[in-house]
Design a protein around this motif. Sequence first.
Motif, PDB file in Angstrom:
ATOM      1  N   LEU A  22       0.817  -1.222   0.000  1.00 41.87           N
ATOM      2  CA  LEU A  22       0.000   0.000   0.000  1.00 41.87           C
ATOM      3  C   LEU A  22       0.849   1.270   0.000  1.00 41.87           C
ATOM      4  N   ASP A  23       2.152   1.128   0.081  1.00 44.06           N
ATOM      5  CA  ASP A  23       3.032   2.284   0.236  1.00 44.06           C
ATOM      6  C   ASP A  23       3.876   2.525  -1.010  1.00 44.06           C
ATOM      7  N   HIS A  24       4.374   3.742  -1.133  1.00 44.31           N
ATOM      8  CA  HIS A  24       5.301   4.054  -2.221  1.00 44.31           C
ATOM      9  C   HIS A  24       6.616   3.300  -2.017  1.00 44.31           C
ATOM     10  N   GLY A  25       7.207   2.899  -3.126  1.00 46.18           N
ATOM     11  CA  GLY A  25       8.497   2.236  -3.072  1.00 46.18           C
ATOM     12  C   GLY A  25       8.431   0.730  -2.957  1.00 46.18           C
ATOM     13  N   TYR A  26       7.235   0.144  -3.040  1.00 51.23           N
ATOM     14  CA  TYR A  26       7.115  -1.306  -2.942  1.00 51.23           C
ATOM     15  C   TYR A  26       7.846  -1.977  -4.101  1.00 51.23           C
ATOM     16  N   GLN A  27       8.555  -3.061  -3.787  1.00 54.61           N
ATOM     17  CA  GLN A  27       9.254  -3.852  -4.795  1.00 54.61           C
ATOM     18  C   GLN A  27       8.783  -5.298  -4.729  1.00 54.61           C
ATOM     19  N   ARG A  28       8.452  -5.864  -5.870  1.00 56.61           N
ATOM     20  CA  ARG A  28       8.088  -7.274  -5.918  1.00 56.61           C
ATOM     21  C   ARG A  28       9.308  -8.132  -5.587  1.00 56.61           C
ATOM     22  N   ARG A  29       9.061  -9.282  -4.978  1.00 54.58           N
ATOM     23  CA  ARG A  29      10.154 -10.175  -4.615  1.00 54.58           C
ATOM     24  C   ARG A  29      10.801 -10.804  -5.852  1.00 54.58           C
ATOM     25  N   GLU A  30      12.115 -10.878  -5.848  1.00 53.98           N
ATOM     26  CA  GLU A  30      12.835 -11.651  -6.843  1.00 53.98           C
ATOM     27  C   GLU A  30      12.647 -13.141  -6.522  1.00 53.98           C
ATOM     28  N   PRO A  31      12.886 -14.038  -7.504  1.00 53.58           N
ATOM     29  CA  PRO A  31      12.649 -15.471  -7.282  1.00 53.58           C
ATOM     30  C   PRO A  31      13.334 -16.048  -6.048  1.00 53.58           C
ATOM     31  N   ALA A  32      14.584 -15.657  -5.791  1.00 51.91           N
ATOM     32  CA  ALA A  32      15.289 -16.218  -4.626  1.00 51.91           C
ATOM     33  C   ALA A  32      14.620 -15.794  -3.322  1.00 51.91           C
ATOM     34  N   ALA A  33      14.185 -14.538  -3.240  1.00 49.90           N
ATOM     35  CA  ALA A  33      13.515 -14.061  -2.032  1.00 49.90           C
ATOM     36  C   ALA A  33      12.152 -14.722  -1.874  1.00 49.90           C
ATOM     37  N   ALA A  34      11.457 -14.942  -2.993  1.00 46.12           N
ATOM     38  CA  ALA A  34      10.164 -15.629  -2.931  1.00 46.12           C
ATOM     39  C   ALA A  34      10.338 -17.058  -2.438  1.00 46.12           C
ATOM     40  N   ALA A  35      11.369 -17.738  -2.935  1.00 44.78           N
ATOM     41  CA  ALA A  35      11.627 -19.109  -2.505  1.00 44.78           C
ATOM     42  C   ALA A  35      11.917 -19.175  -1.012  1.00 44.78           C
ATOM     43  N   ALA A  36      12.694 -18.218  -0.516  1.00 46.39           N
ATOM     44  CA  ALA A  36      12.999 -18.182   0.919  1.00 46.39           C
ATOM     45  C   ALA A  36      11.729 -17.958   1.727  1.00 46.39           C
ATOM     46  N   TYR A  37      10.864 -17.102   1.231  1.00 49.34           N
ATOM     47  CA  TYR A  37       9.596 -16.832   1.918  1.00 49.34           C
ATOM     48  C   TYR A  37       8.734 -18.094   1.963  1.00 49.34           C
ATOM     49  N   PHE A  38       8.645 -18.802   0.846  1.00 46.25           N
ATOM     50  CA  PHE A  38       7.838 -20.025   0.801  1.00 46.25           C
ATOM     51  C   PHE A  38       8.354 -21.058   1.798  1.00 46.25           C
ATOM     52  N   ARG A  39       9.672 -21.209   1.871  1.00 41.19           N
ATOM     53  CA  ARG A  39      10.238 -22.164   2.830  1.00 41.19           C
ATOM     54  C   ARG A  39       9.885 -21.778   4.261  1.00 41.19           C
ATOM     55  N   GLN A  40       9.978 -20.491   4.555  1.00 41.34           N
ATOM     56  CA  GLN A  40       9.665 -20.008   5.903  1.00 41.34           C
ATOM     57  C   GLN A  40       8.208 -20.275   6.260  1.00 41.34           C
ATOM     58  N   ALA A  41       7.334 -20.236   5.252  1.00 39.52           N
ATOM     59  CA  ALA A  41       5.909 -20.501   5.485  1.00 39.52           C
ATOM     60  C   ALA A  41       5.624 -21.986   5.662  1.00 39.52           C
ATOM     61  N   GLY A  42       6.607 -22.836   5.371  1.00 38.82           N
ATOM     62  CA  GLY A  42       6.427 -24.264   5.540  1.00 38.82           C
ATOM     63  C   GLY A  42       6.074 -25.009   4.265  1.00 38.82           C
ATOM     64  N   LEU A  43       6.281 -24.355   3.102  1.00 39.13           N
ATOM     65  CA  LEU A  43       5.989 -24.980   1.824  1.00 39.13           C
ATOM     66  C   LEU A  43       7.219 -25.714   1.307  1.00 39.13           C
ATOM     67  N   SER A  44       7.001 -26.681   0.432  1.00 36.16           N
ATOM     68  CA  SER A  44       8.123 -27.458  -0.085  1.00 36.16           C
ATOM     69  C   SER A  44       7.780 -28.006  -1.455  1.00 36.16           C
ATOM     70  N   GLY A  45       8.815 -28.458  -2.178  1.00 41.65           N
ATOM     71  CA  GLY A  45       8.605 -29.167  -3.421  1.00 41.65           C
ATOM     72  C   GLY A  45       8.675 -28.299  -4.654  1.00 41.65           C
ATOM     73  N   SER A  46       8.681 -28.975  -5.806  1.00 37.64           N
ATOM     74  CA  SER A  46       8.820 -28.295  -7.092  1.00 37.64           C
ATOM     75  C   SER A  46       7.613 -27.417  -7.435  1.00 37.64           C
ATOM     76  N   PHE A  47       6.455 -27.698  -6.830  1.00 32.15           N
ATOM     77  CA  PHE A  47       5.269 -26.861  -7.074  1.00 32.15           C
ATOM     78  C   PHE A  47       5.591 -25.403  -6.790  1.00 32.15           C
ATOM     79  N   TRP A  48       6.409 -25.154  -5.755  1.00 34.25           N
ATOM     80  CA  TRP A  48       6.769 -23.797  -5.341  1.00 34.25           C
ATOM     81  C   TRP A  48       8.133 -23.376  -5.873  1.00 34.25           C
ATOM     82  N   GLY A  49       8.695 -24.153  -6.777  1.00 32.00           N
ATOM     83  CA  GLY A  49       9.996 -23.838  -7.336  1.00 32.00           C
ATOM     84  C   GLY A  49      11.121 -24.073  -6.354  1.00 32.00           C
ATOM     85  N   LEU A  50      10.923 -24.999  -5.403  1.00 32.13           N
ATOM     86  CA  LEU A  50      11.922 -25.245  -4.363  1.00 32.13           C
ATOM     87  C   LEU A  50      12.641 -26.576  -4.604  1.00 32.13           C
TER      88      LEU A  50
END
Length: 226
Positions: free
Chosen positions: A198-226
């Motif tokens: 909702l704020d100015h300056g927001y940046q979408r996550r790059e693939p590596a950061a997205a993968a790290a986020y998914f792992r932290q959430a407890g996701l796994s496997g090729s479905f999530w690109g991990l």
Amino acid sequence: MSADDDTSWDEDVRVAVYRAFAERGRPPTTPELADAAHGSLAVAKQALRRLAEQRHVVLDAREQVAMAHPFSAIPLGFSVMGERTLWWGGCAWDAFAIPHLVKAEPEVLVATRCRGCGQPHALLVNDRTPPKGGLVAHFLVPTARMWDDVVHTCGNQRLFCGESCVDGWLAETRQDKGYVMDLPTLWRLAAGWYEGRLDHGYQRREPAAAAAYFRQAGLSGSFWGL
């Protein structure tokens, strides 16, 4: 500089779109878009096209804003009711994300139906703890293909009574199983994914950061690109 080339107002237009959804549950009006682009509707429309190319918004065939994740201007299976605002949730992921992103509405009532048997469900979802219950979320489209048809993708991130309902629906529709997660995992996935949007300056996550986020959430496997 022509309207086609003026990118200086893109971020103002993006924020105007997101804040209109957050505050009123709908995309901005035409005058509001023009105001965000220094009074020029032509500049605002060009900004929306670029924002769609950058995957910040989704436009429909008339180049109107259909989705600005986690918000939607079209019904895709979820309503999200706060104390003052009613939204369409674009999917299970997005419906659970709204109380984390909209700080004025830290608890919402998410209403939907099991995609398999049609049983209605209503869940209180807040920004503190996951909701309880045995429902599961099934995501049909893996991350590598989610933006091939984002409306189809979001329309198939749904809640089910349990895995038996998932399996029954997949057999009936002759589709392959995607990824099934419980409510706490869905809540963790949604909790911080849209932080800062909702704020100015927001940046979408790059693939590596997205993968790290998914792992932290407890996701796994090729479905999530991990």
